[in-house]
Design a protein around this motif. Structure first.
Motif, PDB file in Angstrom:
ATOM      1  N   VAL A  15       0.771  -1.239  -0.049  1.00  0.00           N
ATOM      2  CA  VAL A  15      -0.081   0.104   0.210  1.00  0.00           C
ATOM      3  C   VAL A  15       0.762   1.345   0.129  1.00  0.00           C
ATOM      4  O   VAL A  15       1.914   1.379   0.874  1.00  0.00           O
ATOM      5  CB  VAL A  15      -0.958  -0.076   1.197  1.00  0.00           C
ATOM      6  CG1 VAL A  15      -1.754   1.266   1.256  1.00  0.00           C
ATOM      7  CG2 VAL A  15      -1.913  -0.873   1.130  1.00  0.00           C
ATOM      8  N   LEU A  16       0.452   2.287  -0.904  1.00  0.00           N
ATOM      9  CA  LEU A  16       1.309   3.347  -0.668  1.00  0.00           C
ATOM     10  C   LEU A  16       1.038   4.439   0.354  1.00  0.00           C
ATOM     11  O   LEU A  16      -0.105   4.508   0.690  1.00  0.00           O
ATOM     12  CB  LEU A  16       0.997   4.199  -1.976  1.00  0.00           C
ATOM     13  CG  LEU A  16       1.448   4.049  -3.230  1.00  0.00           C
ATOM     14  CD1 LEU A  16       0.936   4.692  -4.473  1.00  0.00           C
ATOM     15  CD2 LEU A  16       3.051   3.993  -3.278  1.00  0.00           C
ATOM     16  N   VAL A  17       2.103   4.763   1.045  1.00  0.00           N
ATOM     17  CA  VAL A  17       2.051   5.404   2.443  1.00  0.00           C
ATOM     18  C   VAL A  17       2.768   6.829   2.116  1.00  0.00           C
ATOM     19  O   VAL A  17       3.973   6.802   1.424  1.00  0.00           O
ATOM     20  CB  VAL A  17       2.729   4.739   3.444  1.00  0.00           C
ATOM     21  CG1 VAL A  17       2.937   5.581   4.706  1.00  0.00           C
ATOM     22  CG2 VAL A  17       2.007   3.411   3.879  1.00  0.00           C
ATOM     23  N   ASP A  18       2.065   7.886   2.351  1.00  0.00           N
ATOM     24  CA  ASP A  18       2.708   9.092   2.333  1.00  0.00           C
ATOM     25  C   ASP A  18       2.775   9.944   3.636  1.00  0.00           C
ATOM     26  O   ASP A  18       2.167  10.856   3.998  1.00  0.00           O
ATOM     27  CB  ASP A  18       1.889  10.126   1.115  1.00  0.00           C
ATOM     28  CG  ASP A  18       2.399  11.487   1.032  1.00  0.00           C
ATOM     29  OD1 ASP A  18       3.545  11.747   1.429  1.00  0.00           O
ATOM     30  OD2 ASP A  18       1.612  12.344   0.553  1.00  0.00           O
ATOM     31  N   SER A  19       3.848   9.559   4.308  1.00  0.00           N
ATOM     32  CA  SER A  19       3.933  10.023   5.819  1.00  0.00           C
ATOM     33  C   SER A  19       5.375  10.348   6.122  1.00  0.00           C
ATOM     34  O   SER A  19       5.744  10.375   6.879  1.00  0.00           O
ATOM     35  CB  SER A  19       3.448   9.023   6.785  1.00  0.00           C
ATOM     36  OG  SER A  19       2.176   8.634   6.707  1.00  0.00           O
ATOM     37  N   PHE A  20       5.860  10.716   4.841  1.00  0.00           N
ATOM     38  CA  PHE A  20       7.364  11.153   4.932  1.00  0.00           C
ATOM     39  C   PHE A  20       7.649  12.681   4.820  1.00  0.00           C
ATOM     40  O   PHE A  20       6.914  13.334   4.039  1.00  0.00           O
ATOM     41  CB  PHE A  20       8.107  10.445   3.652  1.00  0.00           C
ATOM     42  CG  PHE A  20       7.976   8.722   3.843  1.00  0.00           C
ATOM     43  CD1 PHE A  20       8.738   8.279   4.768  1.00  0.00           C
ATOM     44  CD2 PHE A  20       7.143   8.286   3.237  1.00  0.00           C
ATOM     45  CE1 PHE A  20       8.530   6.682   4.938  1.00  0.00           C
ATOM     46  CE2 PHE A  20       6.813   6.990   3.311  1.00  0.00           C
ATOM     47  CZ  PHE A  20       7.462   6.154   4.218  1.00  0.00           C
ATOM     48  N   GLY A  21       8.782  13.190   5.242  1.00  0.00           N
ATOM     49  CA  GLY A  21       9.182  14.515   5.261  1.00  0.00           C
ATOM     50  C   GLY A  21       9.300  15.014   3.699  1.00  0.00           C
ATOM     51  O   GLY A  21       9.185  16.105   3.398  1.00  0.00           O
ATOM     52  N   GLU A  78      17.777   2.809   5.809  1.00  0.00           N
ATOM     53  CA  GLU A  78      18.454   4.214   6.367  1.00  0.00           C
ATOM     54  C   GLU A  78      17.682   5.475   5.367  1.00  0.00           C
ATOM     55  O   GLU A  78      17.679   6.535   6.001  1.00  0.00           O
ATOM     56  CB  GLU A  78      19.963   4.172   6.194  1.00  0.00           C
ATOM     57  CG  GLU A  78      20.694   3.137   7.169  1.00  0.00           C
ATOM     58  CD  GLU A  78      20.372   1.642   6.608  1.00  0.00           C
ATOM     59  OE1 GLU A  78      20.769   0.808   7.643  1.00  0.00           O
ATOM     60  OE2 GLU A  78      20.052   1.366   5.495  1.00  0.00           O
ATOM     61  N   ASP A  79      17.473   4.936   4.062  1.00  0.00           N
ATOM     62  CA  ASP A  79      17.070   6.148   3.270  1.00  0.00           C
ATOM     63  C   ASP A  79      15.694   6.607   3.937  1.00  0.00           C
ATOM     64  O   ASP A  79      15.219   7.737   3.899  1.00  0.00           O
ATOM     65  CB  ASP A  79      16.985   5.519   1.631  1.00  0.00           C
ATOM     66  CG  ASP A  79      16.151   6.654   0.983  1.00  0.00           C
ATOM     67  OD1 ASP A  79      16.806   7.656   0.749  1.00  0.00           O
ATOM     68  OD2 ASP A  79      15.234   6.238   0.509  1.00  0.00           O
ATOM     69  N   VAL A  80      14.761   5.334   4.377  1.00  0.00           N
ATOM     70  CA  VAL A  80      13.565   5.616   4.737  1.00  0.00           C
ATOM     71  C   VAL A  80      13.465   6.404   6.090  1.00  0.00           C
ATOM     72  O   VAL A  80      12.807   7.381   6.430  1.00  0.00           O
ATOM     73  CB  VAL A  80      12.629   4.335   4.992  1.00  0.00           C
ATOM     74  CG1 VAL A  80      11.413   4.520   5.661  1.00  0.00           C
ATOM     75  CG2 VAL A  80      12.373   3.483   3.794  1.00  0.00           C
ATOM     76  N   LEU A  81      14.427   6.074   6.861  1.00  0.00           N
ATOM     77  CA  LEU A  81      14.770   6.769   8.116  1.00  0.00           C
ATOM     78  C   LEU A  81      14.884   8.233   7.945  1.00  0.00           C
ATOM     79  O   LEU A  81      14.504   8.902   8.979  1.00  0.00           O
ATOM     80  CB  LEU A  81      15.825   5.993   9.116  1.00  0.00           C
ATOM     81  CG  LEU A  81      15.930   6.467  10.357  1.00  0.00           C
ATOM     82  CD1 LEU A  81      14.723   6.218  11.395  1.00  0.00           C
ATOM     83  CD2 LEU A  81      17.305   5.777  10.965  1.00  0.00           C
ATOM     84  N   LYS A  82      15.924   8.418   7.167  1.00  0.00           N
ATOM     85  CA  LYS A  82      16.359   9.937   7.263  1.00  0.00           C
ATOM     86  C   LYS A  82      15.288  10.687   6.533  1.00  0.00           C
ATOM     87  O   LYS A  82      15.306  12.016   6.651  1.00  0.00           O
ATOM     88  CB  LYS A  82      17.427  10.009   6.353  1.00  0.00           C
ATOM     89  CG  LYS A  82      17.511   9.926   4.805  1.00  0.00           C
ATOM     90  CD  LYS A  82      18.804   9.865   4.082  1.00  0.00           C
ATOM     91  CE  LYS A  82      18.453   9.765   2.477  1.00  0.00           C
ATOM     92  NZ  LYS A  82      19.651  10.016   1.967  1.00  0.00           N
ATOM     93  N   ASN A  83      14.198  10.308   6.017  1.00  0.00           N
ATOM     94  CA  ASN A  83      12.916  11.102   5.280  1.00  0.00           C
ATOM     95  C   ASN A  83      11.715  10.851   6.293  1.00  0.00           C
ATOM     96  O   ASN A  83      10.619  11.277   5.891  1.00  0.00           O
ATOM     97  CB  ASN A  83      12.536  10.664   4.228  1.00  0.00           C
ATOM     98  CG  ASN A  83      13.643  10.864   3.001  1.00  0.00           C
ATOM     99  OD1 ASN A  83      13.827  12.227   2.637  1.00  0.00           O
ATOM    100  ND2 ASN A  83      14.185   9.884   2.249  1.00  0.00           N
TER     101      ASN A  83
END
Length: 205
Positions: A15-21, A78-83
């Motif tokens: 599922v597409l999630v849009d909860s990122f900076g 790590e890429d997910v975390l930084k965003n």
């Protein structure tokens, strides 16, 4: 934030999630039944309300990265975390829980519903008995799929039983309601499995 995508969740799809900076949507993959113990561990050991609290604690950070790695399989953790921002971190965790059919709230349950609710083992046996699904098929399902199928089976059995005895009751109109039909629109949102339920499952094992 998740918008719609109930069909994807019913089919066990990411599922597409849009909860990122950075506002870039990412696909979140649901855990399967056979991997439930891992998401129970991850969600139970991280701080769901504060990204900073997880980053400051080495053990929590490790489990958060594992959760991100298995949830967002097309991206490096790590890429997910930084965003992820501190402000939107709780929203992201709620999205992951929603995709996996998990709720923090215990919900309003009366005594009767508590007594008649199926446990995980009973749900699996019922699904194997009343459908063509094998235990292997069930292991590969998501919790959303398992819960939805068991609910559908219950409605079908209830409807068939009541329609089968209509001729033997004096007031058939009082016995059956069209809202009970297996394909009738849902009157309320189905309750999800709670974190308390999942922690109980881990304790049973």
């Amino acid at each position: 934030m998740i918008t719609g995508q109930t069909m994807e969740m019913a089919l066990g799809l990411p599922v597409l999630v849009d909860s990122f900076g950075d506002r870039v949507p990412r696909y979140c993959f649901p855990f399967t039944i056979q991997n439930l113990s891992r998401i129970i561990t991850y969600l139970g050991l991280i701080d769901p309300d504060s990204l900073l609290e997880n980053i400051k604690d080495e053990e929590r950070l490790e489990f958060l990265l594992r959760l991100l790695s298995e949830s967002f399989q097309k991206n490096e953790p790590e890429d997910v975390l930084k965003n992820i921002t501190e402000e939107r971190f709780p929203e992201l965790i709620q999205d992951i829980k929603l995709i996996n059919g998990v709720s923090d709230k215990n919900g309003e349950r009366d005594l009767q519903s508590e007594q008649t609710a199926l446990g995980f083992d009973e749900s699996i046996y019922a699904l194997q008995t009343y459908t063509s699904n094998t235990f292997k098929d069930i292991r590969d399902m998501t919790l959303v799929q398992l819960s939805g199928l068991v609910e559908a089976i219950g409605k079908k059995i209830n409807w068939e039983y009541k329609t089968g005895i209509l001729g033997s009751v004096s007031e058939p109109n009082d016995l059956i309601d069209n809202d009970e039909h297996p394909l009738a629109p849902k009157q309320e949102k189905k309750k999800m499995v709670t974190m308390k339920d999942l922690m109980g499952l881990r304790a049973d094992n």
